[in-house]
Design an enzyme around this catalytic site. Structure first.
Site, PDB file in Angstrom:
ATOM      1  N   LYS A  89       0.865  -1.181  -0.033  1.00 21.80           N
ATOM      2  CA  LYS A  89       0.078  -0.055  -0.322  1.00 21.80           C
ATOM      3  C   LYS A  89       1.027   1.205   0.220  1.00 21.80           C
ATOM      4  CE  LYS A  89      -3.700   2.330   2.775  1.00 21.80           C
ATOM      5  NZ  LYS A  89      -4.350   1.985   3.925  1.00 21.80           N
TER       6      LYS A  89
ATOM      7  N   SER B  46      -9.518   2.144   3.117  1.00 19.50           N
ATOM      8  CA  SER B  46      -8.675   2.857   2.272  1.00 19.50           C
ATOM      9  C   SER B  46      -7.453   1.787   1.689  1.00 19.50           C
ATOM     10  CB  SER B  46      -7.860   3.873   2.979  1.00 19.50           C
ATOM     11  OG  SER B  46      -7.011   3.185   4.003  1.00 19.50           O
TER      12      SER B  46
ATOM     13  N   SER C 148      -9.343  -0.193   7.538  1.00 19.61           N
ATOM     14  CA  SER C 148      -8.926  -0.235   6.087  1.00 19.61           C
ATOM     15  C   SER C 148      -8.297  -1.334   5.563  1.00 19.61           C
ATOM     16  CB  SER C 148      -8.025   1.239   6.052  1.00 19.61           C
ATOM     17  OG  SER C 148      -8.734   2.423   5.979  1.00 19.61           O
TER      18      SER C 148
END
Ligand code: GLN
Length: 502
Positions: free
Chosen positions: A85, A160, A184
């Site tokens: 990420k 996210s 997330s």
């Protein structure tokens, strides 16, 4: 089976046996990214040279180990391609946090988790899309583009860590790292039909994770099954001198722990599972409730004792989380000033440089949080908002402490709904905040939790079961999850990725 569809443990077996090479595996995943990621848009940055270099090094170690008969001693992730990420640093690879304000920034050091994956033999494919600074639940807050859900390209992958979850679901990596401040890792895992684990606060080092809300953030694995999540956690966890909040407790062999669930006909005998009434609310999707209740029934058939429990302050978690996370974010994001990192919009004075850079560099959701957080922390409002929220945070933690004194694991939905259409909530922050209503309490309490597939709705969209345990009880959590997974086939379904006209 196609190489990109392999799990870590399947690929590791084939690599050790010499049936495939790390270079072949990495090339196959890169080819799939080149052919499919224009539809999914999971990656912000690809690092094919870095990946192939890592794969060649892995092939050298694999070859040597095979010649010496020592493949069992190889680091467990040797030659496995991962996605990271883009809020986690990889040395020399652009880091954006999904924001314009970091455009052009190259981090001079890698995160501890990335170093540890590297030491375990992992290959890095690139950086995945995220809501700006991990603020959001759909990746629609990314300043670059929205990632699409591999199960239905017109829907969000969750957020996210939506880029990482979509990459795992669409076989654009074997597994990925995400970060979880309020859900997330778990919520996108649920919406994309993969496994996501948020460790106990402090279990995994945050060094090199760009801070959103420091007292909530944890890095966690997104994987195709529970065994892979266990393998990754063992490689990532443990004390780090660079993160003073990382815990010194020894790291168990989480994968070894799974095998101990054994072949007994009632492998969960003696495990007490609590089902919190507050996590089944009016307005939630009926199919989600039905699938989760059915999953609890499966746990019971496997020998678990099921008890209704209560977490009475659950309805306060959402306002408390958004107040405290925004307060911490307003302080953490002060460092992006146009002087030190990325974007710099020079004004006539230092103050104007700050103003110009931050006005242009941050998107609307980040600005909303900074304003909300700064307001809650300001003199005159601090006691009424920030202090009060911290007090309620303690009550929420006490709810979990009391419940987890009576049961071993809590079972509930991860998300009240399956993947929603792109655009449906983008202009309504409150409805977006509600996407994390079942996940954010754990971050307030610092507890470990995970999401795993437990069914599909009428539109063939995946549904996630959330399991929660006490501090540092990841081993137990993974064992219960693995036992459930062995008894069901949800994790074996994969999306067929179509195309979409833009
Ligand atoms: N959706 C929540 C938020 O926007 C959680 C995000 C996260 O866990 N990073 O804050």
């Amino acid at each position: 089976m196609s190489l990109p569809a392999l799990t870590i443990h399947e690929a590791a077996r084939l690599l050790a046996a010499g049936e495939i090479s790390a270079t072949e595996l990495t090339e196959a995943v890169l080819d799939r990214i080149f052919s499919v990621d224009n539809a999914i848009k999971a990656y912000l940055t690809l690092t094919p040279e870095l990946a192939l270099e890592g794969a060649r090094a892995a092939d050298m170690s694999l070859g040597e180990a095979r010649r010496n008969g020592t493949t069992a001693d190889l680091p467990p992730l040797t030659g496995i391609p991962f996605a990271i990420k883009d809020v986690i640093t990889v040395e020399g690879v652009p880091l954006t946090c999904g924001s314009r304000i970091l455009e052009g920034y190259l981090p001079p050091y890698g995160a501890t988790v990335v170093d540890r994956l590297g030491a375990a033999g992992a290959v890095i494919l690139g950086k995945t899309n995220t809501d700006e600074f991990a603020m959001g639940s759909s990746t629609e807050n990314s300043a670059y583009f929205t990632t699409r859900n591999p199960w239905d390209l017109t829907r969000v992958p969750g957020g996210s860590s939506g880029g990482s979850a979509a990459a795992v679901a669409a076989d654009l990596c074997l597994a990925a790292l995400g970060s979880d401040t309020g859900g997330s890792v778990r919520q996108p895992a649920s919406l994309c039909g993969v496994v996501g684990l948020k460790p106990t606060y402090g279990r995994v080092s945050r060094y090199g994770l760009v801070a959103y809300a420091s007292s909530f953030d944890q890095i966690g694995p997104l994987a195709k099954d529970v065994t892979d999540a266990a393998l990754m956690l063992s490689a990532m966890a443990g004390h780090d001198p660079s993160d003073s909040t990382s815990l010194r407790d020894p790291v168990p062999d989480y994968r070894g722990g799974l095998q101990r669930s054994g072949a007994a006909s009632r492998p969960l005998a003696g495990v007490r599972v609590g089902v919190p009434g507050e996590y089944f609310i009016p307005g939630m999707q009926a199919e989600v409730e039905a699938a989760v209740r059915k999953a609890v029934g499966v746990l019971e058939e496997l020998g678990a004792e099921v008890h209704p429990i209560s977490l009475p302050h659950t309805d306060l978690a959402l306002p408390v989380y958004y107040l405290l996370a925004s307060a911490e974010a307003s302080a953490n994001l002060a460092r992006f000033d146009g002087i030190r990192y990325g974007l710099s919009e020079r004004g006539g004075s230092l103050w104007e440089t700050y103003l110009e850079t931050r006005s242009k560099g941050f998107g609307p959701e980040v600005k909303r949080r900074i304003m909300l957080g700064a307001y809650a922390l300001s003199a005159g409002y601090y006691d009424a908002y920030y202090l009060k929220a911290q007090q309620v945070r303690t009550l929420i933690k006490a709810d979990f402490d009391a419940a987890l004194a009576e049961v071993d694991v809590i079972a509930c939905p991860t998300s009240p709904v399956t993947a929603f259409p792109i655009g449906e909530r983008a202009n309504d922050p409150l409805s977006m905040y509600l996407a994390d209503i079942f996940t954010l309490s754990l971050n307030l309490a610092g507890l470990p939790g995970m999401s795993l597939p437990c069914g599909f709705d009428g539109k063939s969209l995946p549904i996630g079961l959330q399991l929660i345990a006490g501090p540092l009880q990841e081993e137990r959590l993974l064992r219960v999850a693995h036992t459930y997974e062995q008894a069901t086939e949800w994790h074996l379904r994969r999306p067929v990725v179509g195309t979409i006209e833009d």
